[in-house]
Design a protein around this motif. Structure first.
Motif, PDB file in Angstrom:
ATOM      1  N   UNK A 190      -1.839   7.434   6.876  1.00 15.40           N
ATOM      2  CA  UNK A 190      -2.478   8.459   7.705  1.00 15.40           C
ATOM      3  C   UNK A 190      -3.088   9.608   6.908  1.00 15.40           C
ATOM      4  N   UNK A 191      -2.643   9.808   5.685  1.00 16.43           N
ATOM      5  CA  UNK A 191      -3.131  10.916   4.878  1.00 16.43           C
ATOM      6  C   UNK A 191      -4.199  10.450   3.894  1.00 16.43           C
ATOM      7  N   UNK A 192      -4.566  11.314   2.994  1.00 15.25           N
ATOM      8  CA  UNK A 192      -5.661  11.028   2.068  1.00 15.25           C
ATOM      9  C   UNK A 192      -5.315   9.905   1.103  1.00 15.25           C
ATOM     10  N   UNK A 193      -4.060   9.885   0.600  1.00 17.82           N
ATOM     11  CA  UNK A 193      -3.667   8.897  -0.402  1.00 17.82           C
ATOM     12  C   UNK A 193      -2.894   7.748   0.226  1.00 17.82           C
ATOM     13  N   UNK A 194      -3.142   6.557  -0.268  1.00 23.47           N
ATOM     14  CA  UNK A 194      -2.400   5.384   0.183  1.00 23.47           C
ATOM     15  C   UNK A 194      -2.838   4.165  -0.598  1.00 23.47           C
ATOM     16  N   UNK A 195      -2.038   3.117  -0.543  1.00 26.77           N
ATOM     17  CA  UNK A 195      -2.360   1.871  -1.229  1.00 26.77           C
ATOM     18  C   UNK A 195      -2.343   0.765  -0.191  1.00 26.77           C
ATOM     19  N   UNK A 196      -3.479   0.103  -0.005  1.00 29.37           N
ATOM     20  CA  UNK A 196      -3.566  -0.910   1.042  1.00 29.37           C
ATOM     21  C   UNK A 196      -4.167  -2.198   0.516  1.00 29.37           C
TER      22      UNK A 196
ATOM     23  N   UNK B 152       3.020  -1.089  13.555  1.00 32.50           N
ATOM     24  CA  UNK B 152       2.549  -0.790  12.214  1.00 32.50           C
ATOM     25  C   UNK B 152       1.904   0.599  12.152  1.00 32.50           C
ATOM     26  N   UNK B 153       1.215   0.968  13.223  1.00 30.82           N
ATOM     27  CA  UNK B 153       0.614   2.304  13.275  1.00 30.82           C
ATOM     28  C   UNK B 153       1.708   3.376  13.274  1.00 30.82           C
ATOM     29  N   UNK B 154       2.746   3.140  14.058  1.00 27.46           N
ATOM     30  CA  UNK B 154       3.864   4.090  14.095  1.00 27.46           C
ATOM     31  C   UNK B 154       4.585   4.143  12.750  1.00 27.46           C
ATOM     32  N   UNK B 155       4.748   2.978  12.109  1.00 32.69           N
ATOM     33  CA  UNK B 155       5.397   2.925  10.798  1.00 32.69           C
ATOM     34  C   UNK B 155       4.591   3.723   9.775  1.00 32.69           C
ATOM     35  N   UNK B 156       3.274   3.591   9.806  1.00 31.47           N
ATOM     36  CA  UNK B 156       2.434   4.341   8.875  1.00 31.47           C
ATOM     37  C   UNK B 156       2.591   5.849   9.080  1.00 31.47           C
ATOM     38  N   UNK B 157       2.670   6.266  10.342  1.00 27.52           N
ATOM     39  CA  UNK B 157       2.846   7.691  10.625  1.00 27.52           C
ATOM     40  C   UNK B 157       4.203   8.197  10.148  1.00 27.52           C
ATOM     41  N   UNK B 158       5.234   7.398  10.352  1.00 30.37           N
ATOM     42  CA  UNK B 158       6.586   7.833   9.994  1.00 30.37           C
ATOM     43  C   UNK B 158       6.812   7.832   8.482  1.00 30.37           C
ATOM     44  N   UNK B 159       6.265   6.844   7.783  1.00 27.55           N
ATOM     45  CA  UNK B 159       6.484   6.742   6.341  1.00 27.55           C
ATOM     46  C   UNK B 159       5.442   7.494   5.537  1.00 27.55           C
TER      47      UNK B 159
END
Length: 261
Positions: A125-131, A95-102
């Motif tokens: 990994x960046x400033x914006x995201x929806x979790x 999941x960490x790798x997926x977050x970095x790639x996407x």
């Protein structure tokens, strides 16, 4: 006189406590003692001592003095259950790798008591995201995770899952178009849908399969279009990455699947 097998070893106090926990699990804003008694068709006095013990043991909390609500203690106990804990552990690096790639957040959900429950989550990994927070209960019927959990099960299991939702929450009418959609999801291998809860978010969900090739979890990326990020994958590339990560997790879970390059 014959005794019903199911009543032979009844424990009324235990049943009463479980009734309270199951009721509160389906209510977000909590209930008063009188409301609990009414919904369970019992006298309010019957629940005073039981509620007091549940509060003291940390399973239930009081809101505004007179309302009772479920705490996350049961979820914490469930996290100690080896298979769930092991699945979340396997999923974390993927999941960490997926977050970095996407460049997007993602979460892993399993079916529990009529809902999809988030057991692992990875921030963007960046400033914006929806979790979505760990422990959140989300709908089976209007979320990508819920659709995937239903789509990759047998018809009999699917109906049992839906029936459990109805018993624990509320009646819902599902037309033939809903079941057609589940069949389409199973055929193409993933769900891609606009969020029914948040504008501008698309749910990209793929199944994590067990050794018997049944869906044991749904890996979901709540995709948002990133502005001023030209190198970020688009939605088509993102769903491919989600599928690949789900397939890798399926292999770790013991499923015989083919991963795409």
């Amino acid at each position: 006189m014959e005794t019903d097998e199911s009543d032979r070893y009844r424990a009324p106090a235990l049943d009463k406590g479980l009734d309270i926990l199951e009721l509160l699990a389906g209510v977000d804003s909590g209930l008063t003692q009188a409301e609990i008694a009414k919904r369970l068709d019992r006298s309010p006095n019957e629940f005073y001592r039981m509620l007091d013990r549940l509060v003291r043991r940390g399973y239930v909390t009081r809101l505004d003095g007179d309302r009772y609500s479920l705490t996350l203690k049961l979820f914490g106990l469930a996290q100690l259950h080896a298979p769930v804990r092991r699945l979340a552990s396997y999923a974390t690096p993927l999941m960490r790798d997926l977050a970095q790639r996407t460049r997007q957040a993602n979460h892993l959900a399993v079916f529990d008591r009529g809902a999809a429950v988030v057991i692992a989550q990875q921030e963007a990994p960046d400033y914006w995201g929806f979790s979505i927070r760990i422990g959140a209960h989300i709908s089976l019927f209007d979320t990508g995770s819920g659709h995937v959990l239903l789509a990759f099960r047998s018809e009999e299991e699917r109906e049992m899952m839906i029936s459990e939702h109805v018993r624990s929450r509320a009646e819902i009418e599902l037309g033939p178009e809903f079941y057609d959609r589940l069949d389409q999801i199973r055929e193409r291998g993933y769900e891609m849908m606009a969020s029914a809860q948040t504008s501008g978010v698309y749910n990209l969900s793929a199944p994590v399969l067990g050794p018997d090739r049944r869906c044991i979890a749904a890996l979901t990326c709540p995709f948002i279009a990133l502005v001023n990020a030209p190198s970020a994958p688009d939605i088509t590339q993102a769903i491919t990455l989600v599928q690949k990560a789900a397939a890798q997790l399926s292999l770790l879970a013991g499923a015989d699947v083919v991963t795409s390059a």
